[in-house]
Design an enzyme around this catalytic site. Structure first.
Site, PDB file in Angstrom:
ATOM      1  N   ARG A   1       7.286 -22.122   6.447  1.00 43.27           N
ATOM      2  CA  ARG A   1       8.531 -20.873   7.506  1.00 43.27           C
ATOM      3  C   ARG A   1       9.206 -19.587   7.341  1.00 43.27           C
ATOM      4  NH1 ARG A   1       8.098 -25.493  10.639  1.00 43.27           N
ATOM      5  NH2 ARG A   1       5.959 -25.071  12.155  1.00 43.27           N
TER       6      ARG A   1
ATOM      7  N   LYS B   1       9.326  -4.901   6.047  1.00 38.50           N
ATOM      8  CA  LYS B   1       7.961  -5.307   6.883  1.00 38.50           C
ATOM      9  C   LYS B   1       7.161  -6.307   5.434  1.00 38.50           C
ATOM     10  CE  LYS B   1       8.033  -1.246  10.099  1.00 38.50           C
ATOM     11  NZ  LYS B   1       7.516   0.032  10.309  1.00 38.50           N
TER      12      LYS B   1
ATOM     13  N   GLU C   1       8.004  10.844  -0.001  1.00 39.19           N
ATOM     14  CA  GLU C   1       8.907   9.845   0.532  1.00 39.19           C
ATOM     15  C   GLU C   1      10.414  10.303   0.781  1.00 39.19           C
ATOM     16  OE1 GLU C   1       7.296   8.511   3.101  1.00 39.19           O
ATOM     17  OE2 GLU C   1       5.577   7.704   2.398  1.00 39.19           O
TER      18      GLU C   1
ATOM     19  N   LYS D   1      16.678   5.598   4.453  1.00 35.16           N
ATOM     20  CA  LYS D   1      16.143   4.182   5.288  1.00 35.16           C
ATOM     21  C   LYS D   1      16.733   3.331   5.407  1.00 35.16           C
ATOM     22  CE  LYS D   1      11.846   1.824   5.519  1.00 35.16           C
ATOM     23  NZ  LYS D   1      10.684   1.041   4.376  1.00 35.16           N
TER      24      LYS D   1
ATOM     25  N   GLU E   1      11.586  -1.254  14.912  1.00 39.12           N
ATOM     26  CA  GLU E   1      11.075   0.037  15.196  1.00 39.12           C
ATOM     27  C   GLU E   1      10.023   0.368  16.723  1.00 39.12           C
ATOM     28  OE1 GLU E   1       8.363   1.330  12.039  1.00 39.12           O
ATOM     29  OE2 GLU E   1       7.564   3.224  13.475  1.00 39.12           O
TER      30      GLU E   1
ATOM     31  N   ARG F   1      13.820   4.964  14.291  1.00 43.29           N
ATOM     32  CA  ARG F   1      12.926   4.114  13.166  1.00 43.29           C
ATOM     33  C   ARG F   1      11.751   4.653  13.254  1.00 43.29           C
ATOM     34  NH1 ARG F   1      12.265  -1.762   9.842  1.00 43.29           N
ATOM     35  NH2 ARG F   1      11.060  -0.558   8.264  1.00 43.29           N
TER      36      ARG F   1
ATOM     37  N   ASN G   1       8.507   7.905  10.030  1.00 43.70           N
ATOM     38  CA  ASN G   1       6.739   8.455  10.578  1.00 43.70           C
ATOM     39  C   ASN G   1       6.511   9.823  10.391  1.00 43.70           C
ATOM     40  OD1 ASN G   1       6.163   5.589   9.738  1.00 43.70           O
ATOM     41  ND2 ASN G   1       6.395   5.651  12.310  1.00 43.70           N
TER      42      ASN G   1
ATOM     43  N   HIS H   1       3.273  11.949   9.586  1.00 49.51           N
ATOM     44  CA  HIS H   1       2.407  10.524   9.012  1.00 49.51           C
ATOM     45  C   HIS H   1       1.311  10.091   9.818  1.00 49.51           C
ATOM     46  CE1 HIS H   1       4.890   9.012   6.573  1.00 49.51           C
ATOM     47  NE2 HIS H   1       4.524   7.983   5.647  1.00 49.51           N
TER      48      HIS H   1
ATOM     49  N   HIS I   1      -1.736   9.815   7.882  1.00 50.41           N
ATOM     50  CA  HIS I   1      -3.082   9.082   8.268  1.00 50.41           C
ATOM     51  C   HIS I   1      -4.131   9.386   8.646  1.00 50.41           C
ATOM     52  CE1 HIS I   1      -0.035   6.162   8.691  1.00 50.41           C
ATOM     53  NE2 HIS I   1      -0.206   5.695   7.916  1.00 50.41           N
TER      54      HIS I   1
ATOM     55  N   HIS J   1      -1.686   8.766  -0.696  1.00 48.75           N
ATOM     56  CA  HIS J   1      -0.660   8.705   0.261  1.00 48.75           C
ATOM     57  C   HIS J   1       0.422   9.543   0.800  1.00 48.75           C
ATOM     58  CE1 HIS J   1       1.737   7.003   4.020  1.00 48.75           C
ATOM     59  NE2 HIS J   1       2.628   6.836   3.234  1.00 48.75           N
TER      60      HIS J   1
HETATM   61  N1  LIG Z   1       6.701  -2.852   4.414  1.00 45.14           N
HETATM   62  C1  LIG Z   1       6.754  -1.365   4.176  1.00 45.14           C
HETATM   63  O1  LIG Z   1       7.643  -1.021   4.900  1.00 45.14           O
HETATM   64  C2  LIG Z   1       5.377  -0.375   3.671  1.00 45.14           C
HETATM   65  C3  LIG Z   1       6.613   1.054   3.383  1.00 45.14           C
HETATM   66  C4  LIG Z   1       5.660   1.434   2.638  1.00 45.14           C
HETATM   67  C5  LIG Z   1       4.494   1.236   2.068  1.00 45.14           C
HETATM   68  N2  LIG Z   1       3.885   0.292   2.391  1.00 45.14           N
HETATM   69  C6  LIG Z   1       2.745  -0.537   1.210  1.00 45.14           C
HETATM   70  O2  LIG Z   1       2.507  -0.427   0.241  1.00 45.14           O
HETATM   71  C7  LIG Z   1       1.232   0.042  -0.590  1.00 45.14           C
HETATM   72  C8  LIG Z   1       2.008   1.465  -1.377  1.00 45.14           C
HETATM   73  O3  LIG Z   1       2.275   1.476  -2.567  1.00 45.14           O
HETATM   74  P1  LIG Z   1       2.573   2.168  -4.065  1.00 45.14           P
HETATM   75  O4  LIG Z   1       2.609   3.153  -3.994  1.00 45.14           O
HETATM   76  O5  LIG Z   1       3.941   1.536  -4.308  1.00 45.14           O
HETATM   77  O6  LIG Z   1       1.486   1.650  -4.487  1.00 45.14           O
HETATM   78  P2  LIG Z   1       0.578   0.447  -5.635  1.00 45.14           P
HETATM   79  O7  LIG Z   1       1.375  -1.022  -5.532  1.00 45.14           O
HETATM   80  O8  LIG Z   1      -0.547  -0.059  -5.551  1.00 45.14           O
HETATM   81  O9  LIG Z   1       0.984   0.767  -6.874  1.00 45.14           O
HETATM   82  C9  LIG Z   1       0.562   1.992  -7.320  1.00 45.14           C
HETATM   83  C10 LIG Z   1      -0.275   1.955  -8.766  1.00 45.14           C
HETATM   84  O10 LIG Z   1       0.685   1.251 -10.093  1.00 45.14           O
HETATM   85  C11 LIG Z   1       0.834   0.426 -10.405  1.00 45.14           C
HETATM   86  N3  LIG Z   1       1.991   0.507 -10.779  1.00 45.14           N
HETATM   87  C12 LIG Z   1       2.742  -0.515 -10.087  1.00 45.14           C
HETATM   88  N4  LIG Z   1       4.145   0.252 -10.890  1.00 45.14           N
HETATM   89  C13 LIG Z   1       3.619   0.640 -12.219  1.00 45.14           C
HETATM   90  C14 LIG Z   1       4.865   0.905 -13.179  1.00 45.14           C
HETATM   91  N5  LIG Z   1       6.119   0.788 -13.516  1.00 45.14           N
HETATM   92  N6  LIG Z   1       3.975   0.942 -14.243  1.00 45.14           N
HETATM   93  C15 LIG Z   1       2.452   1.395 -14.000  1.00 45.14           C
HETATM   94  N7  LIG Z   1       1.256   1.034 -13.606  1.00 45.14           N
HETATM   95  C16 LIG Z   1       2.398   0.650 -12.124  1.00 45.14           C
HETATM   96  C17 LIG Z   1      -0.106  -0.327  -9.142  1.00 45.14           C
HETATM   97  O11 LIG Z   1      -0.278  -1.393 -10.837  1.00 45.14           O
HETATM   98  C18 LIG Z   1      -0.871   0.629  -8.879  1.00 45.14           C
HETATM   99  O12 LIG Z   1      -1.549   0.498  -9.986  1.00 45.14           O
HETATM  100  C19 LIG Z   1       0.728   0.205   0.784  1.00 45.14           C
HETATM  101  O13 LIG Z   1      -0.444  -0.711   0.711  1.00 45.14           O
HETATM  102  C20 LIG Z   1       1.779   0.224   1.593  1.00 45.14           C
HETATM  103  O14 LIG Z   1       0.793  -0.064   3.367  1.00 45.14           O
HETATM  104  C21 LIG Z   1       4.897  -0.626   2.617  1.00 45.14           C
END
Ligand SMILES: NC(=O)c1ccc[n+]([C@@H]2O[C@H](COP(=O)([O-])OP(=O)(O)OC[C@H]3O[C@@H](n4cnc5c(N)ncnc54)[C@H](O)[C@@H]3O)[C@@H](O)[C@H]2O)c1
Length: 353
Positions: A116, A138, A180, A222, A232, A236, A240, A243, A247, A260
């Site tokens: 938990r 999140k 972003e 943020k 949200e 909050r 978006n 988005h 999306h 994205h």
């Molecule tokens: N929790 C939240 O509030 C929230 C907000 C926005 C996005 N997200 C989520 O985030 C995800 C997208 O995240 P992202 O854009 O970071 O994508 P990702 O985690 O897929 O990373 C993008 C690519 O970069 C590579 N990488 C990461 N760090 C690196 C580094 N320092 N050097 C070289 N390569 C590196 C990764 O291996 C991957 O291939 C989505 O799943 C989305 O839903 C969550």
């Protein structure tokens, strides 16, 4: 730049989410901080194969998942839970997720359900995860084709920010996060906007002082929204901006064709175009922002091959409220509102591409 943002100076601040809060800590040496936080028991690290050597060599029972959104899966959560059980991890054991939004969301979700909720530190390694995904609690994974459908609210006790980790990040991933950052600037930070507009070359070149400043300012925007509205239920939702269209474009298009960030940049431009059509958005502002996105190399026209399908996809988007599409629009920079938008207006805007 303000002196407190010089790279040599450590910086930290707290994001309060109704009772649970995250400490955002800037440090050049994440591993030293993690060892200090972990105490006697070694933490379980979660990486993907691109981040596995960024801060430490993983020990053999660290969890290393393959990279990419397609791996944001329940099966890897189960792998992590198995490793935790094998290690006899307790609630006060530490899980450390080192990676982009995929690893942070997945690792945090795994930590949130083990007994938990166990201790959690995030080390975001993409610009997007530093300014967005690691902040706000999140967590989640995709399941049966639904994005982020399983998840929880579980803020990390600490988010460790080390901008030099971005040195190895491909430029496309960097620009993914920059969309972003621009969004955060136009929502609530004029100085960040001016910096992005006037020092573009340095921003794109990841000049260390500038990088640190844009990360910090973007996080602060943020943080302000999530503190005001952790679950949200209202404001909050402003985060978006862009988005709903974005999306829709991602869901219709070939996902590898548009990132994205590219979809969000395009979506913001389209949302402002809709606002101009409705007499809500200042047209000079909409034009200025379009030019800013173009100057950063984003495509603002020609992505909407099938406007009808895009409008339908927007309608299906989860931000649909009471049969009307509730869009996030802006009157001008820093002045954001929710508003329904008629289908005709959406079509007209999307027919331009
Ligand atoms: N929790 C939240 O509030 C929230 C907000 C926005 C996005 N997200 C989520 O985030 C995800 C997208 O995240 P992202 O854009 O970071 O994508 P990702 O985690 O897929 O990373 C993008 C690519 O970069 C590579 N990488 C990461 N760090 C690196 C580094 N320092 N050097 C070289 N390569 C590196 C990764 O291996 C991957 O291939 C989505 O799943 C989305 O839903 C969550």
């Amino acid at each position: 730049l303000a002196p407190e943002f010089q790279p040599s100076k450590p910086l930290s601040f707290r994001v309060d989410l109704s009772g649970t809060n995250s400490l955002i800590r800037y440090t050049g040496n994440p591993l030293a901080r993690i060892s200090e936080a972990a105490g006697e028991t070694p933490p379980l690290f979660v990486f993907d194969s691109n981040t596995r050597n960024l801060i430490a060599s993983p020990d053999e029972d660290s969890c290393v998942i393959p990279p990419g959104e397609g791996e944001k899966r329940w099966e890897h959560v189960a792998e992590i839970e198995e490793l935790l059980l094998e290690r006899k991890a307790a609630r006060d054991s530490l899980l450390v997720a080192v990676g982009g939004g995929v690893v942070c969301d997945l690792g945090a979700f795994a930590a949130s359900i083990y007994m938990r909720g166990m201790r959690l530190i995030l080390v975001p390694t993409t610009l997007l995860s530093m300014v967005d995904a690691s902040l706000g609690g999140k967590t989640g994974v995709d399941f049966l084709g639904y994005k982020n459908i399983l998840g929880s609210f579980y803020p990390a006790e600490e988010v460790i920010i080390s901008p030099p980790l971005l040195e190895t990040l491909p430029q496309r991933e960097y620009r993914n996060g920059l969309a972003e950052v621009i969004k955060h600037a136009i929502l609530a930070d004029d100085e960040l906007y001016v910096l992005l507009r006037d020092r573009r070359e340095e921003v794109l070149a990841r000049e260390p002082g500038i990088l640190r400043e844009i990360i910090y300012r973007s996080q602060r925007v943020k943080a302000r929204y999530v503190q005001q509205d952790p679950k949200e239920k209202g404001i909050r939702g402003h985060l978006n901006l862009g988005h709903t269209f974005g999306h829709a474009l991602e869901s219709l298009g070939n996902l590898s064709a548009v990132s994205h960030g590219e979809a969000v940049a395009w979506g913001i431009v389209k949302a402002l175009d809709a606002g101009v059509e409705m007499g809500i958005t200042d047209s000079a502002y909409a034009e200025e922002l379009r030019e800013l996105f173009i100057s950063y190399g984003y495509t603002t026209e020609g992505l909407a091959d099938d406007p009808e399908a895009l409008v339908d996809a927007s309608m299906r988007d989860k931000k649909k409220r009471g049969g009307e599409l509730r869009f996030i629009l802006q009157r001008k920079r820093g002045d954001t509102l929710f508003s329904p938008v008629e289908r005709d207006i959406l079509l007209r805007v999307l027919q331009r591409g």
